[in-house]
Design a protein around this motif. Structure first.
Motif, mmCIF file in Angstrom:
data_model
loop_
_atom_site.group_PDB
_atom_site.id
_atom_site.type_symbol
_atom_site.label_atom_id
_atom_site.label_comp_id
_atom_site.label_asym_id
_atom_site.label_seq_id
_atom_site.Cartn_x
_atom_site.Cartn_y
_atom_site.Cartn_z
ATOM 1 N N VAL A 112 0.842 -1.198 0.000
ATOM 2 C CA VAL A 112 0.000 0.000 0.000
ATOM 3 C C VAL A 112 0.872 1.242 0.000
ATOM 4 O O VAL A 112 0.640 2.187 -0.764
ATOM 5 N N ALA A 113 1.904 1.259 0.843
ATOM 6 C CA ALA A 113 2.811 2.412 0.901
ATOM 7 C C ALA A 113 3.500 2.629 -0.442
ATOM 8 O O ALA A 113 3.675 3.769 -0.883
ATOM 9 N N ALA A 114 3.872 1.544 -1.116
ATOM 10 C CA ALA A 114 4.520 1.669 -2.429
ATOM 11 C C ALA A 114 3.570 2.269 -3.456
ATOM 12 O O ALA A 114 3.966 3.114 -4.268
ATOM 13 N N VAL A 115 2.309 1.863 -3.422
ATOM 14 C CA VAL A 115 1.327 2.424 -4.350
ATOM 15 C C VAL A 115 1.104 3.902 -4.056
ATOM 16 O O VAL A 115 1.059 4.727 -4.976
ATOM 17 N N VAL A 116 0.971 4.252 -2.785
ATOM 18 C CA VAL A 116 0.781 5.662 -2.414
ATOM 19 C C VAL A 116 1.973 6.489 -2.877
ATOM 20 O O VAL A 116 1.817 7.571 -3.448
ATOM 21 N N GLN A 117 3.177 5.981 -2.665
ATOM 22 C CA GLN A 117 4.385 6.686 -3.092
ATOM 23 C C GLN A 117 4.405 6.856 -4.611
ATOM 24 O O GLN A 117 4.744 7.919 -5.125
ATOM 25 N N LYS A 123 1.945 12.338 -9.461
ATOM 26 C CA LYS A 123 1.335 13.665 -9.309
ATOM 27 C C LYS A 123 2.399 14.755 -9.356
ATOM 28 O O LYS A 123 2.209 15.780 -10.014
ATOM 29 N N ALA A 124 3.517 14.546 -8.685
ATOM 30 C CA ALA A 124 4.599 15.539 -8.698
ATOM 31 C C ALA A 124 5.135 15.719 -10.117
ATOM 32 O O ALA A 124 5.412 16.849 -10.552
ATOM 33 N N GLU A 129 5.297 19.124 -14.997
ATOM 34 C CA GLU A 129 5.031 19.315 -16.425
ATOM 35 C C GLU A 129 4.098 20.497 -16.657
ATOM 36 O O GLU A 129 4.324 21.309 -17.553
ATOM 37 N N ILE A 130 3.056 20.593 -15.852
ATOM 38 C CA ILE A 130 2.101 21.700 -15.979
ATOM 39 C C ILE A 130 2.800 23.025 -15.694
ATOM 40 O O ILE A 130 2.606 24.004 -16.406
#
Length: 155
Positions: A112-117, A123-124, A129-130
């Protein structure tokens, strides 16, 4: 893992809504998300194929067995978040699932922690990019305005 960082003021109600939505989703569609229980199934109502006494319903579009692990991970993450109502709703759902579906293995906290990371890194990357696109557009606009001013002075 994951949501113990400070949250913006608008986030607590959203986190609570997410936890309650997952709670309702699992309550109504656990078999679609997790597969049928490996224990003795409830007797089925032959005309509808649903458990006897249950209301027939279909899961929301896109919900299937592949989404169950992701949804369980979201519940595990929400159960340890810093927003008490969200954590309570998620913990209650997990407790109910552990009692009603002991055949379902919860994903390990490390996964779970790996997926959240991974989600945070993605997102970062998108935010960077934006930001780069916005900066490039502003520079292009400033350059065009500078050329227009310089071109206007020669006339």
């Amino acid at each position: 893992p994951g949501l113990n960082t400070p949250t913006p003021p608008e986030a607590p109600p959203l986190l609570h809504r997410a936890a309650v939505a997952l709670q309702r989703l699992f309550h109504a569609h656990a078999d679609h998300l997790l597969g049928p229980p490996t224990g003795t199934p409830a007797p089925l109502d032959p005309p509808t194929g649903t458990p006897a006494g249950a209301e027939p319903s279909s899961p929301p579009a896109g919900i299937g067995a592949g989404q169950g692990l992701v949804a369980l991970g979201a519940l595990l993450t929400l159960s340890s978040c810093s927003v008490p109502p969200a954590a309570a709703a998620a913990a209650a759902t997990l407790s109910s699932l552990r009692q009603s579906r002991p055949d379902v293995q919860m994903p390990p906290p490390e996964a779970v922690a790996a997926v959240v990371q991974s989600i945070r890194q993605e997102k970062a990357r998108r935010d960077a990019e934006i930001e780069a696109e916005t900066l490039a557009e502003e520079e292009a606009q400033e350059g065009a305005e500078g050329r227009a001013v310089a071109g206007g002075g020669e006339a």
